[in-house]
Design an enzyme around this catalytic site. Structure first.
Site, mmCIF file in Angstrom:
data_model
loop_
_atom_site.group_PDB
_atom_site.id
_atom_site.type_symbol
_atom_site.label_atom_id
_atom_site.label_comp_id
_atom_site.label_asym_id
_atom_site.label_seq_id
_atom_site.Cartn_x
_atom_site.Cartn_y
_atom_site.Cartn_z
ATOM 1 N N GLU A 180 47.633 3.031 21.423
ATOM 2 C CA GLU A 180 48.745 2.438 22.189
ATOM 3 C C GLU A 180 49.631 1.557 21.309
ATOM 4 O O GLU A 180 49.129 0.634 20.664
ATOM 5 C CB GLU A 180 48.159 1.606 23.348
ATOM 6 C CG GLU A 180 49.209 1.107 24.307
ATOM 7 C CD GLU A 180 48.631 0.258 25.450
ATOM 8 O OE1 GLU A 180 47.396 0.164 25.571
ATOM 9 O OE2 GLU A 180 49.439 -0.303 26.200
ATOM 10 N N LYS A 199 42.178 -5.806 31.456
ATOM 11 C CA LYS A 199 42.511 -4.623 30.638
ATOM 12 C C LYS A 199 43.274 -5.088 29.401
ATOM 13 O O LYS A 199 43.063 -4.588 28.296
ATOM 14 C CB LYS A 199 43.338 -3.616 31.456
ATOM 15 C CG LYS A 199 43.526 -2.259 30.785
ATOM 16 C CD LYS A 199 44.702 -2.200 29.797
ATOM 17 C CE LYS A 199 44.882 -0.825 29.188
ATOM 18 N NZ LYS A 199 45.977 -0.758 28.205
ATOM 19 N N ASP A 232 29.657 0.821 20.434
ATOM 20 C CA ASP A 232 29.705 1.540 21.716
ATOM 21 C C ASP A 232 30.659 0.810 22.662
ATOM 22 O O ASP A 232 30.298 -0.202 23.261
ATOM 23 C CB ASP A 232 28.282 1.585 22.282
ATOM 24 C CG ASP A 232 28.182 2.387 23.560
ATOM 25 O OD1 ASP A 232 29.207 2.572 24.242
ATOM 26 O OD2 ASP A 232 27.064 2.824 23.888
ATOM 27 N N HIS A 236 57.708 -3.862 24.265
ATOM 28 C CA HIS A 236 56.803 -2.706 24.258
ATOM 29 C C HIS A 236 57.581 -1.406 24.119
ATOM 30 O O HIS A 236 57.219 -0.526 23.343
ATOM 31 C CB HIS A 236 55.977 -2.683 25.540
ATOM 32 C CG HIS A 236 55.085 -1.491 25.660
ATOM 33 N ND1 HIS A 236 53.947 -1.347 24.905
ATOM 34 C CD2 HIS A 236 55.184 -0.361 26.413
ATOM 35 C CE1 HIS A 236 53.368 -0.198 25.194
ATOM 36 N NE2 HIS A 236 54.110 0.421 26.109
HETATM 37 P P1 NAD Z 1 19.556 1.986 16.292
HETATM 38 O O1 NAD Z 1 18.293 2.408 16.950
HETATM 39 O O2 NAD Z 1 20.355 3.012 15.570
HETATM 40 O O3 NAD Z 1 19.285 0.778 15.272
HETATM 41 C C1 NAD Z 1 18.559 -0.352 15.587
HETATM 42 C C2 NAD Z 1 17.370 -0.469 14.655
HETATM 43 O O4 NAD Z 1 17.789 -0.816 13.346
HETATM 44 C C3 NAD Z 1 16.449 -1.578 15.072
HETATM 45 O O5 NAD Z 1 15.559 -1.112 16.070
HETATM 46 C C4 NAD Z 1 15.773 -1.968 13.771
HETATM 47 O O6 NAD Z 1 14.569 -1.275 13.618
HETATM 48 C C5 NAD Z 1 16.741 -1.525 12.689
HETATM 49 N N1 NAD Z 1 17.373 -2.642 11.936
HETATM 50 C C6 NAD Z 1 17.549 -2.701 10.588
HETATM 51 N N2 NAD Z 1 18.174 -3.843 10.238
HETATM 52 C C7 NAD Z 1 18.380 -4.555 11.346
HETATM 53 C C8 NAD Z 1 19.001 -5.822 11.633
HETATM 54 N N3 NAD Z 1 19.521 -6.602 10.659
HETATM 55 N N4 NAD Z 1 19.055 -6.225 12.916
HETATM 56 C C9 NAD Z 1 18.562 -5.465 13.900
HETATM 57 N N5 NAD Z 1 17.970 -4.261 13.694
HETATM 58 C C10 NAD Z 1 17.882 -3.793 12.440
HETATM 59 O O7 NAD Z 1 20.583 1.350 17.335
HETATM 60 P P2 NAD Z 1 20.498 0.316 18.512
HETATM 61 O O8 NAD Z 1 21.382 -0.827 18.128
HETATM 62 O O9 NAD Z 1 19.116 0.000 18.970
HETATM 63 O O10 NAD Z 1 21.212 1.130 19.699
HETATM 64 C C11 NAD Z 1 22.601 1.355 19.679
HETATM 65 C C12 NAD Z 1 22.900 2.772 20.087
HETATM 66 O O11 NAD Z 1 22.341 3.041 21.389
HETATM 67 C C13 NAD Z 1 24.362 3.053 20.217
HETATM 68 O O12 NAD Z 1 24.633 4.283 19.586
HETATM 69 C C14 NAD Z 1 24.578 3.187 21.724
HETATM 70 O O13 NAD Z 1 25.674 4.019 22.001
HETATM 71 C C15 NAD Z 1 23.298 3.764 22.185
HETATM 72 N N6 NAD Z 1 22.870 3.648 23.583
HETATM 73 C C16 NAD Z 1 23.515 2.856 24.502
HETATM 74 C C17 NAD Z 1 23.065 2.774 25.794
HETATM 75 C C18 NAD Z 1 23.772 1.862 26.780
HETATM 76 O O14 NAD Z 1 24.603 1.078 26.382
HETATM 77 N N7 NAD Z 1 23.451 1.898 28.089
HETATM 78 C C19 NAD Z 1 21.926 3.479 26.173
HETATM 79 C C20 NAD Z 1 21.274 4.255 25.222
HETATM 80 C C21 NAD Z 1 21.730 4.326 23.919
#
Ligand code: NAD
Length: 418
Positions: free
Chosen positions: A71, A255, A271, A369
């Site tokens: 946008e 928004k 996300d 805009h």
């Molecule tokens: P992920 O599983 O890819 O990474 C997280 C992992 O990274 C941790 O579990 C840890 O083991 C590791 N890690 C390494 N260094 C770290 C640090 N400094 N701090 C924290 N963890 C560290 O991702 P995630 O963040 O658990 O999940 C995000 C993903 O889940 C996104 O892709 C999202 O779209 C998706 N998702 C979202 C929903 C929702 O929002 N309702 C539901 C399901 C999945």
């Protein structure tokens, strides 16, 4: 600055390596092979513009904010408002601990109130169990923090017990981490309660993971054209008042905030559906949907704005480390932790809100805009190269920025050249 010069300046400022600068400039970046590893049934790539919002000072640090957005006038608006806030020292932002909530739904419990107390009595055991699912996060100082249990008496499926696992996700958004921890708890929770666990998933109403920003703008800095600073400040407060009181306005007001938030969330590979869901659910937490921000005069008479919203974003996990341009965006931002990232995002959200309110409370949103939008209208009508500027100039001079007008002007220009 011409585009290449801009890329060069950003590359120098953020000390980007050659590959990183190329990822930014579009010469490299997300490949089809990498994309094929990210989601299912990949058949291509889809590009969006990446712009840089300037003038931001967040907690005393100069910040350049990469924004991925389709946008026009969003990046200009944020940059302009950041300049206003800069006159008052910039943005002061904080973020709470990165605690997410995971939910477990327990059904078929004979006495949910007693089961609730049984669960709370085994809190420590359950937290240790949850920690076993993610030793990396625990090692980094995160992990299970607390356990809550609620009885929801009236649902379409009768009474049920809902367990909340509070989990510190450190620098990850944490959805996968929390979901895994919830799943690991389910069998033990069934044992304790004698019930049946159905859902085991995080809540996007991340109201324990809040980001807050504030700014003050000296009233003189708000003066604009025929509008005195006092008048603009008053107009902004009155415009906010409608959003505070009326959900029809609040939806549009919020928004406008998300216009600033989403582009950085996207740029950093986070996300944005999760962030959107959290923001709007938080805006409705009192039972009536309302504004996420506030605007008032402070004791010195300055215009003072605040924004508070859930921001479940990470600097690791998800696509943040997979999308090469997301890595570059994080480097430009200079955010070392998920908390710092959230602090910048919430500041840009507040700036975007200020930009919209200021325009709405003065000349209206369309003049500025439409001038920027005119380029998109001209391109959509088929203008190419130098034609774009010429069509834009004529539409703006006439005050008619419309697709049909762009087509007519373009046809006339091309006829004249024959
Ligand atoms: P992920 O599983 O890819 O990474 C997280 C992992 O990274 C941790 O579990 C840890 O083991 C590791 N890690 C390494 N260094 C770290 C640090 N400094 N701090 C924290 N963890 C560290 O991702 P995630 O963040 O658990 O999940 C995000 C993903 O889940 C996104 O892709 C999202 O779209 C998706 N998702 C979202 C929903 C929702 O929002 N309702 C539901 C399901 C999945």
């Amino acid at each position: 600055m011409p585009l290449e010069e801009r890329v060069g300046r950003i590359a120098a400022w953020a000390e980007l390596a050659e590959d990183e600068a190329k990822a930014l400039g579009g010469a490299m970046g997300l490949s089809l092979t990498r994309a094929d590893q990210m989601i299912e049934n990949v058949v291509g790539l889809y590009s969006l513009p990446l712009g840089i919002a300037v003038n931001f000072v967040v907690n005393g640090r100069d910040v350049l904010a990469p924004m991925v957005v389709e946008e026009p006038s969003v990046v200009a608006g944020a940059s302009f408002a950041a300049k206003l806030a800069r006159a008052g020292g910039g943005f002061r932002a904080t973020a709470t601990a990165p605690e997410m909530i995971g939910q477990l739904q327990v059904l078929d419990v004979t006495d949910p109130w007693s089961a609730r107390l049984d669960l709370l009595a085994t809190r420590d055991e359950l937290l240790s169990l949850a920690n076993e699912s993610d030793p990396v996060i625990v090692e980094l100082g995160g992990g299970a923090r607390d356990l809550e249990a609620r009885v929801i008496e009236y649902t379409p499926a009768g009474p049920m017990l809902v367990v909340h696992l509070i989990f510190d996700c450190r620098d990850a958004m944490g959805a996968n981490a929390v979901n895994t921890a919830c799943e690991s708890l389910a069998p033990r929770i069934e044992q304790i309660t004698g019930g049946r666990v159905l859902l085991r998933i995080l809540s996007n109403l991340a109201d324990r993971r809040l980001a807050r920003a504030r700014c003050t703008v000296p009233v003189e800095a708000l003066a604009y054209g025929d509008f005195a600073g006092e008048q603009v400040a008053q107009g902004i407060i009155e415009a906010y008042a409608l959003a505070a009181a009326d959900p029809y306005r609040a939806a549009t007001h919020n928004k406008g905030i998300m216009n600033g938030v989403d582009p950085i969330v996207i740029a950093t590979g986070n996300d944005w559906r999760a962030v959107e869901a959290g923001a709007h659910a938080y805006a409705a937490r009192s039972g009536r949907y309302t504004s996420l921000s506030t605007w008032a005069r402070d004791a010195e008479g300055n215009l003072a704005g605040t924004l508070e919203m859930p921001l479940a974003v990470g600097t690791v996990g998800g696509a943040t480390r997979v999308h090469p341009t997301a890595q570059v965006a994080l480097k430009i931002l200079g955010a070392r932790t998920a908390r710092e990232l959230a602090e910048t995002i919430v500041s840009v959200g507040l700036a975007q809100n200020l930009a919209a309110l200021r325009a709405l409370a003065t000349e209206g949103i369309q003049r500025g805009h439409m001038r920027l939008h005119a380029r998109q209208v001209a391109v959509a009508a088929g203008a190419a190269g130098d034609e774009v500027t010429q069509v834009v100039e004529r539409m703006v001079a006439e005050g008619r920025v419309r697709p049909d007008r762009a087509e007519t002007i373009l046809a006339e220009m091309r006829n004249e050249q024959l």
